[in-house]
Design a protein around this motif. Structure first.
Motif, short mmCIF file in Angstrom:
data_model
loop_
_atom_site.label_atom_id
_atom_site.label_comp_id
_atom_site.label_asym_id
_atom_site.label_seq_id
_atom_site.Cartn_x
_atom_site.Cartn_y
_atom_site.Cartn_z
N LYS B 373 -2.44 -0.51 -2.82
CA LYS B 373 -2.99 0.52 -3.71
C LYS B 373 -2.67 0.21 -5.18
CE LYS B 373 -2.77 5.54 -4.18
NZ LYS B 373 -2.33 6.78 -3.55
N GLY B 374 -3.69 0.29 -6.00
CA GLY B 374 -3.49 0.02 -7.42
C GLY B 374 -3.55 -1.44 -7.79
N GLY B 375 -3.74 -2.30 -6.78
CA GLY B 375 -3.82 -3.74 -7.06
C GLY B 375 -5.17 -4.28 -6.64
N LEU B 376 -5.20 -5.57 -6.30
CA LEU B 376 -6.43 -6.14 -5.74
C LEU B 376 -6.43 -5.86 -4.25
CD1 LEU B 376 -6.78 -9.58 -7.59
CD2 LEU B 376 -7.76 -7.36 -8.18
N ILE B 377 -7.56 -5.40 -3.75
CA ILE B 377 -7.58 -5.00 -2.34
C ILE B 377 -8.71 -5.70 -1.59
CG2 ILE B 377 -6.46 -2.75 -2.69
CD1 ILE B 377 -9.26 -1.53 -2.62
N PHE B 378 -8.52 -5.83 -0.29
CA PHE B 378 -9.55 -6.43 0.56
C PHE B 378 -10.41 -5.34 1.19
CE2 PHE B 378 -5.86 -9.49 1.03
CZ PHE B 378 -6.31 -10.32 0.03
N GLY B 379 -9.78 -4.21 1.47
CA GLY B 379 -10.52 -3.08 2.04
C GLY B 379 -11.08 -3.39 3.41
#
Ligand code: SF4
Ligand code: SF4
Ligand code: SF4
Ligand code: SF4
Lengths: 187, 798
Positions: B373-379
């Motif tokens: 959360k709040g960073g780069l995410i893959f989702g």
């Protein structure tokens, strides 16, 4: 019966002008750069590259201020400019004779001439389009990517706009001239 | 507080547009046209009080695909509103999205199939029926394929970005060519691949929760990409998040930033290496994350420290002070993992772009802001069924037309102009090889779908020369673009509001599936690509199979064994286009009960949407409750096979690409006295050449202006609106001046997409300047992507 007003969280504005296009498409405003009910004010940036003042380039989204004490309405000889039941300052194009007194009287430069009808036009809170259909938002509000605007009834204490005005600091434009604008800019 | 707000436009666009009813003034528009159902010029209508149908669809005015509700009154689209159901676009439409109506009702649209009736480029076409157009294409194709002995790769297929690109690609695959080019090498190839090689994928940025963001190069306030652009700008400037904007020019993103640092163009890599140096030297990185999730960290550390990539070193190169670099590095790590070095999308601006993206990804990971959360995410993404294509094997089809090095040594690129050949190819590399006669075989025909290579890649003159040399150019488009001008056959596609496109899944922290639904029936004789290809393949499939039978020994043998009917079934080009797009979409989402219907009525679907979707306030909606968003899906691991952040890639070294991001002296770029470095970019009211003829957007930007530093302009006696000729080694263009302090004295800038030469575009014809007639056509060494910011120009008042 209501008293419609608008809050502008102007610091959100990215000067994309979606509001201007949405207003034109919704309200059938003439094409052409000089014809618009809504605009974004911005001053030329201060400083010399690379020392530029970011704050000097703030974007100020704007439109008719829906003054409670509107000079435009006061000077209109034919009463083409009037308050409707919801406190919205409207122009009846059937009565407008293009004397343009209102354009001179408006301290906010909110009015322009619609060259199809040769009458004066300005923002009317989408009263004859969206509000007339029972919608709760204006076109400029709904489309905005950063959600600058909150439209609503300030006589209803439970409305979101009333709550925002109670809890956030805000100001109006040229408040010293006593026009009592109903567009509130939150800090 | 007093602010002076004027309705007068401050810059660009003070010129009133005279709206005239445009008839068939240009020869590209054919005679005898029927009037489509539109009201008034350019379809500017006031919405009425009537009860109407609202049709959910997806915008195609840029790549973002925001969800739209189209208001249809008596068969006329009168308004496009944001559709609140879509978590990606969160109830917004930008100016271009609103102006989509003008794309639909543009009087200059391609209305009927056309066949060239004059010199290429003359703009002279004759109107024909669909059957005549397809017949013409068939005859040419049969002739060319016969002469080239069934080498299917003698046809090039190229396409612009879009939801129906896949449909067109299905045609390319079934046809059996190896030559496919898309917009990637003119756009995001290096960033996607740089992140891909380091983290295993190109992640999204959770700007909604980030507290510190470095946005370098990417200009999100003007090149809008949702959801981040909307979420984030509500929180900058002392309202919960800090934005550091790194850009050589002062953009609208800079105006929303807490700090703007003008960097020398093309030196971002040095900036990131110095940030990395600071956090490694001061041991400020996330020790735990690095220990658990990095591969090759020790080598990278030695590499960074060994090369002495200090802030002082970077200050010289980037123009950003060592003090600022130290401060930003420390602040970033302080806020990490809720800190983002924004990956961006954008074009390749300099030679080192691939390495820059690798360095950015690694720097991001040093703070631990990966898959969190709040960073780069893959989702997460919701799986949908793919549309089955057809990939027959043609024995005589040559492989992709790439020039290989004669005797590559180990550690040297195997290809003549770039190390790696990606799926989308290197457009410039391909085109230039074609023109230089370096193709391994003859390429004689091309299909161009929704793509404008004349305007969209550097050196327009060369692209025109290429189009002129082709024996058959088939253009499928909605507008008579500069590329269409050089086509032999023009097939009019309908706009996005007149067709249903392949249903698409959108991954992220709040995944959903969305569908572009047809709003009104296609105007004139235009058709969706699916229908165009259905008719075309019905016409050409058998005749070109006859050519295959003639030359392809494998096919001959197979026919002897199994009979022609059975063999042809594998080569039947019509197969992928038998079903309607609507049927295919229903099939694609069949595993989600009710989804197909919801996609038609709401435009968007995700499981339990009816329960989870809620209106929170007049402007805001909930899609997923906070605790069920997909911020973290791999527990911090990456999507690489190793699950690690890859610092040191030996596999790259084998191809002659640096295994670790390295600064090289050759990256320095010199602007000789009296010249200017040319930069290009975007404004929010304009999407490349595709929107240049839009009557509504012309209200907002009447043409592109060249930014010249105010003091320089004064010296040169240049005032606002003066006509300026911009010239480089490869060509010149003319546009109006905008003196401003928002740009450095040794640079000039103007936005891309203007200066069209097609007379069929009444609004855009010869309006403003074309950057690609000036930008030199050089490519970066890894993927052969075109470099947009390494051209010096001269300017002259005319
Ligand atoms: S739509 Fe919103 S962000 Fe865009 S210019 Fe208008 S107020 Fe500003
Ligand atoms: S802003 Fe101008 S036009 Fe609007 S109500 Fe006030 S005086 Fe009248
Ligand atoms: S409230 Fe309606 S009429 Fe007024 S500016 Fe917004 S869209 Fe236009
Ligand atoms: S960002 Fe604008 S143009 Fe792009 S898809 Fe969204 S509304 Fe359309």
């Amino acid at each position: 019966m209501a008293k419609y007003a608008m809050v502008l969280d102007y610091k959100n504005c990215i000067n994309c002008k979606a509001c201007e296009v949405a207003c034109k498409e919704e309200n059938g405003i003439l094409l052409g750069a000089n014809y618009h009910r809504i605009w974004v004010g911005v001053n030329e940036i201060k400083g010399e590259y690379p020392f530029l003042n970011i704050a000097s380039h703030t974007f100020y989204p704007s439109q008719c201020q829906q003054c409670d004490n509107a000079p435009c309405q006061e000077v209109c000889p034919t009463r083409a400019t009037y308050y409707d039941d919801n406190g919205v300052v409207r122009v009846d194009s059937n009565k407008c004779i293009l004397c343009s007194y209102c354009m001179v009287a408006c301290p906010y430069d909110a009015r322009y001439v619609d060259e199809r009808t040769m009458t004066v036009d300005k923002c009317n809170f989408c009263s004859d389009t969206r509000l007339a259909r029972g919608e709760k938002t204006t076109a400029c509000q709904a489309t905005c990517p950063t959600k600058v605007r909150i439209f609503g009834d300030i006589e209803d204490p439970n409305s979101e706009i009333s709550q925002v005005l109670r809890t956030r600091e805000h100001f109006t434009l040229k408040s010293h001239i006593g026009t009592e604008p109903k567009l509130f800019y939150v800090k | 507080m007093e602010v002076e707000i004027s309705r007068r436009r401050f810059l660009q666009g003070s010129v009133a547009l005279s709206v005239v009813a445009v008839g068939a003034t240009a020869s590209i528009a054919s005679k005898g046209e029927e009037k489509p159902k539109i009201v008034g010029n350019y379809g500017i209508t006031k919405t009425s009080k009537k009860e109407v149908v609202m049709i959910p669809t997806l915008c195609e005015m840029c790549v973002n695909k925001c969800a739209v509700l189209a208001r249809v009154e008596d068969g006329v689209v009168t308004k496009l509103d944001p559709n609140p159901y879509f978590p990606k676009s969160k109830n917004m439409l930008c100016p271009r999205g609103n102006a989509g109506i003008q794309a639909l009702y543009d009087p200059d649209r391609l209305k009927y199939p056309l066949i060239r009736d004059g010199e290429k480029g003359s703009g002279k076409f004759k109107r024909v029926s669909w059957d005549e157009a397809n017949e013409y294409i068939k005859e040419k194709m049969v002739k060319i394929l016969d002469e080239e002995e069934d080498n299917r790769s003698t046809f090039l297929f190229c396409a612009g970005e879009g939801m129906a690109e896949h449909t067109f690609k299905t045609f390319y695959q079934a046809f059996g060519s190896s030559n496919w080019l898309n917009h990637a090498s003119l756009c995001l190839q290096t960033v996607v691949s740089g992140y891909g090689a380091t983290l295993g994928t190109y992640p999204s940025a959770d700007l909604e929760n980030a507290q510190y963001v470095i946005m370098a190069g990417a200009n999100r306030a003007e090149a809008i990409v949702t959801p981040d652009s909307m979420d984030f700008f509500k929180r900058t400037q002392g309202r919960g998040a800090k934005l550091i904007c790194i850009d050589p020019i002062f953009t609208n993103t800079a105006a929303k930033a807490d700090k703007w640092l003008p960097i020398k163009p093309g030196t971002d890599l040095a900036f990131v290496l110095a940030l990395t140096y600071v956090v490694i030297d001061e041991k400020m990185y996330n020790l735990k994350y690095v220990a658990e999730n990095f591969d090759g960290f020790e080598e990278y550390k030695a590499h960074i420290l060994g090369h002495k990539y200090t802030p002082e070193w970077a200050q010289e190169i980037t123009g950003i002070s060592a003090k600022d670099i130290r401060e930003i590095a420390r602040e970033f790590m302080l806020y990490a993992p809720k800190a983002i070095y924004y990956p961006g999308r954008r074009s390749t601006f300099s030679k080192n772009d691939f390495q820059l993206r690798r360095a950015m990804a690694i720097f991001q990971a040093l703070g631990g802001g990966i898959d969190t959360k709040g960073g780069l995410i893959f989702g997460k993404s919701l799986k949908i069924e793919e549309h089955e294509g057809l990939s027959p094997l043609y024995a005589k089809a040559e492989s992709r037309a790439i020039a290989k090095k004669d005797h590559p040594k180990k550690g040297e690129a195997g290809y003549a102009d770039c190390a790696i050949v990606s799926g989308g190819g290197s457009w410039i590399g391909w085109r230039n090889r074609f023109l230089e006669g370096k193709m391994p075989y003859k390429v004689r025909g091309m299909f161009v779908y929704k793509h404008n290579p004349v305007l969209n890649m550097p050196n327009s003159a060369k692209t025109i020369e290429m189009l002129k040399k082709m024996d058959l150019v088939v253009a499928i488009d909605t507008m008579p673009s500069d590329t269409v001008l050089y086509a032999d056959v023009v097939l009019p596609e309908c706009t996005y509001l007149e067709r249903t496109d392949p249903v698409k899944t959108f991954g992220g922290s709040e995944p959903s599936i969305a569908q572009r639904n047809k709003v009104i029936e296609p105007l004139y004789e235009s058709k969706p690509i699916m229908d165009i290809l259905r008719d075309l393949t019905a016409k050409i499939s058998k005749p070109i199979f006859e050519i295959t039978k003639k030359y392809d020994e494998d096919v001959q043998e197979a026919i002897e064994e199994d009979g022609e009917e059975e063999v042809y079934a594998d080569f039947d080009l019509t197969k992928p286009f038998l079903h309607s797009q609507e049927e295919l979409n229903e099939h694609a989402v069949a595993k989600y009960p009710g989804a197909a219907q919801i996609l038609k009525t709401k435009g968007v679907y995700y499981p339990e949407m009816d329960k989870l979707f809620k209106q929170l306030s007049v402007n805001e909606y909930q899609y997923y409750p906070e605790n069920s968003k997909f911020y973290s899906v791999l527990g911090g691991k990456t999507k690489m096979a190793s699950g690690k952040v890859e610092c040191n890639l030996a596999s790259l070294a084998d191809k002659g690409v640096d295994a670790m991001p390295t600064w090289k002296d050759e990256f320095a770029f010199v602007v000789p006295a009296g010249k200017f470095r040319l930069l290009t970019g975007r404004h929010a009211q304009f999407t490349q050449s595709g929107t240049s003829n839009n009557a509504m957007l012309k209200d907002l930007i009447d043409e592109n202006y060249i930014w010249i530093n105010k003091r320089v302009a004064k010296q040169k006696n240049i005032a606002f609106g003066d006509k300026i000729e911009v010239s480089s080694r490869i060509g010149c263009t003319v546009l109006k001046a905008y003196p401003t302090e928002k740009i450095a004295p040794d640079m000039v800038f103007f936005i891309h997409g203007f200066g069209q030469e097609s007379k069929g575009l009444n609004m855009a014809y010869k309006v403003g300047g074309n950057d690609n007639s000036v930008i030199e056509d050089t490519i970066e060494p890894t993927y052969g992507s075109s470099i947009m910011h390494e051209t010096n120009v001269e300017i002259r008042k005319v």
